[in-house]
Design an enzyme around this catalytic site. Structure first.
Site, PDB file in Angstrom:
ATOM      1  N   SER A   7       0.855  -1.189   0.000  1.00 26.81           N
ATOM      2  CA  SER A   7       0.000   0.000   0.000  1.00 26.81           C
ATOM      3  C   SER A   7       0.891   1.240   0.000  1.00 26.81           C
ATOM      4  O   SER A   7       1.640   1.469   0.956  1.00 26.81           O
ATOM      5  CB  SER A   7      -0.888   0.007   1.241  1.00 26.81           C
ATOM      6  N   HIS A  32      -1.297  -1.362  -4.209  1.00 24.61           N
ATOM      7  CA  HIS A  32      -2.556  -0.978  -3.555  1.00 24.61           C
ATOM      8  C   HIS A  32      -2.571   0.538  -3.340  1.00 24.61           C
ATOM      9  O   HIS A  32      -1.641   1.109  -2.773  1.00 24.61           O
ATOM     10  CB  HIS A  32      -2.668  -1.714  -2.222  1.00 24.61           C
ATOM     11  N   ASP A  34      -4.716   3.734  -1.823  1.00 29.04           N
ATOM     12  CA  ASP A  34      -5.781   4.121  -0.897  1.00 29.04           C
ATOM     13  C   ASP A  34      -6.279   5.528  -1.199  1.00 29.04           C
ATOM     14  O   ASP A  34      -5.544   6.500  -1.041  1.00 29.04           O
ATOM     15  CB  ASP A  34      -5.260   4.068   0.541  1.00 29.04           C
ATOM     16  N   MET A  36      -8.844   8.399  -0.150  1.00 31.42           N
ATOM     17  CA  MET A  36      -9.658   8.821   1.005  1.00 31.42           C
ATOM     18  C   MET A  36     -10.122  10.264   0.816  1.00 31.42           C
ATOM     19  O   MET A  36      -9.345  11.103   0.357  1.00 31.42           O
ATOM     20  CB  MET A  36      -8.825   8.727   2.289  1.00 31.42           C
ATOM     21  N   HIS A  65      -8.436   1.243  -3.802  1.00 31.89           N
ATOM     22  CA  HIS A  65      -9.351   1.088  -2.667  1.00 31.89           C
ATOM     23  C   HIS A  65     -10.002   2.439  -2.398  1.00 31.89           C
ATOM     24  O   HIS A  65      -9.367   3.351  -1.879  1.00 31.89           O
ATOM     25  CB  HIS A  65      -8.514   0.589  -1.476  1.00 31.89           C
ATOM     26  N   MET A  67     -12.134   4.817  -0.436  1.00 39.24           N
ATOM     27  CA  MET A  67     -12.766   5.110   0.847  1.00 39.24           C
ATOM     28  C   MET A  67     -13.363   6.502   0.710  1.00 39.24           C
ATOM     29  O   MET A  67     -12.932   7.465   1.349  1.00 39.24           O
ATOM     30  CB  MET A  67     -11.716   5.030   1.967  1.00 39.24           C
ATOM     31  N   MET A 136     -11.454  -5.570   5.707  1.00 36.37           N
ATOM     32  CA  MET A 136     -10.615  -4.615   6.446  1.00 36.37           C
ATOM     33  C   MET A 136     -10.277  -5.242   7.794  1.00 36.37           C
ATOM     34  O   MET A 136     -11.179  -5.597   8.559  1.00 36.37           O
ATOM     35  CB  MET A 136     -11.346  -3.288   6.665  1.00 36.37           C
ATOM     36  N   ASP A 174      -6.678  -6.224   4.430  1.00 37.81           N
ATOM     37  CA  ASP A 174      -6.002  -4.924   4.428  1.00 37.81           C
ATOM     38  C   ASP A 174      -5.956  -4.362   5.841  1.00 37.81           C
ATOM     39  O   ASP A 174      -7.005  -4.091   6.440  1.00 37.81           O
ATOM     40  CB  ASP A 174      -6.798  -3.992   3.500  1.00 37.81           C
TER      41      ASP A 174
END
Ligand code: DX5
Ligand code: ZN
Length: 217
Positions: A7, A32, A34, A36, A65, A67, A136, A174
Site C-alpha cells: 500500500s 494498492h 488508498d 480517502m 481502494h 474510501m 478490512m 487490508d
C-alpha cells in the site's frame, strides 16, 4: 500463489515513482492505492491524477481502494486513470449493486470492502457482481494500525462461503499485516495481502516481501 500488494499510503510521496519501482523489483504482485476523501474516513489522500502517474510508474495491476462517499461519481475516472481492481465500501453508496456493475462495465474488476464491524451478509445479494472481497482488518483511514484479532473468524467464515459457492472470488485483507502474522492468515485462505507500513517502513523491501511470501508457504 498468494499475492502481496504494497500500500503506497506508507510510501514516501516525495519519491513515489522510485518507491513503486523498488517494491516492483522487490517482488510485489499488485500496487494498492488508498483513496480517502475526508468524509467516509477521517483522512484525505489522493485522487485520479496521482493514480494516473502511478499507472505510468509500473506494469503491476493497480488495486484501487476507494474510501470515499458516492464512489459511483468517480469510478469511470479511476478506471481511466488506470485502476485494474476497484474496491468500494457498502456504506458509501445507497446503490451498491449499481456501483459494482459500473465498475465491471468500466472494464475493471469489482470488489466490496468490508469494515471490521460490517457483517458478511451485505454481500448476499451482490455475490454475482463481485470479483474480490476486501476484509478490512483495521478500521480504514490510516496505515500502521494493529490487526484486529476478531477478523480471523470473519476471514474463516468468508472463506467457507466462497468455497461452498465454488466461487473464484478473491479474498483480500487490508490492515496490520506483517511478516509475523502473514503465515497464519495465509493458512486461513487469504489470497491477497495488502501491506503498507510493514513494507515501506522496513529497510529492505525485497527482503520483507520475500519473507512474507516464504511465511505464506
Ligand atoms: C487503511 C488502508 C490500508 C493501509 C494499510 O485505511 O486501507 O491500505 O495502507 O496499512 P498497514 O499495512 O500499515 O496497516
Ligand atoms: Zn487499503
Amino acid at each position: 500463489m498468494k499475492k502481496i500488494a504494497p500500500s503506497i499510503l506508507s510510501a514516501d510521496f516525495s519519491k513515489l515513482g522510485e518507491e513503486i519501482a523498488a517494491v516492483e523489483k522487490g517482488g510485489a504482485d499488485w500496487i494498492h492505492v488508498d483513496v480517502m476523501d475526508g468524509h467516509f474516513v477521517p483522512n484525505i489522500t489522493i485522487g485520479p491524477p496521482v493514480v494516473k502517474s502511478v499507472r505510468k510508474a509500473t506494469k503491476l495491476p493497480l488495486d484501487v481502494h476507494l474510501m470515499i462517499e458516492n464512489p459511483e461519481l468517480y469510478i469511470p475516472e479511476f478506471r481511466k486513470a488506470g485502476a485494474d481492481y476497484i474496491s468500494i465500501h457498502p456504506e458509501s453508496t445507497p446503490h451498491l449493486q449499481r456501483a459494482l456493475a459500473m465498475i465491471r462495465e468500466s472494464g475493471a474488476k469489482a470488489s466490496v470492502a468490508l469494515n471490521p464491524a460490517t457483517p458478511l451478509f451485505v454481500l448476499d445479494h451482490v455475490w454475482d457482481d463481485i470479483d474480490m472481497i476486501l476484509i478490512m482488518t483495521v478500521n480504514p483511514g490510516f496505515g500502521g494500525q494493529k490487526f484486529i484479532p476478531e477478523m480471523k473468524n470473519k476471514i474463516q467464515s468468508l472463506k467457507k462461503k466462497i468455497e461452498r459457492a465454488n466461487s473464484k472470488i478473491l479474498l483480500e485483507i487490508d490492515g496490520g499485516v506483517n511478516v509475523e502474522n502473514v503465515g497464519e492468515l495465509a493458512a486461513l485462505g487469504v489470497d491477497v495481502f495488502v501491506a503498507g507500513s510493514a513494507i515501506f517502513e522496513s529497510k529492505n523491501y525485497q527482503q520483507t516481501i520475500s519473507a512474507m511470501k516464504n511465511n505464506c508457504k
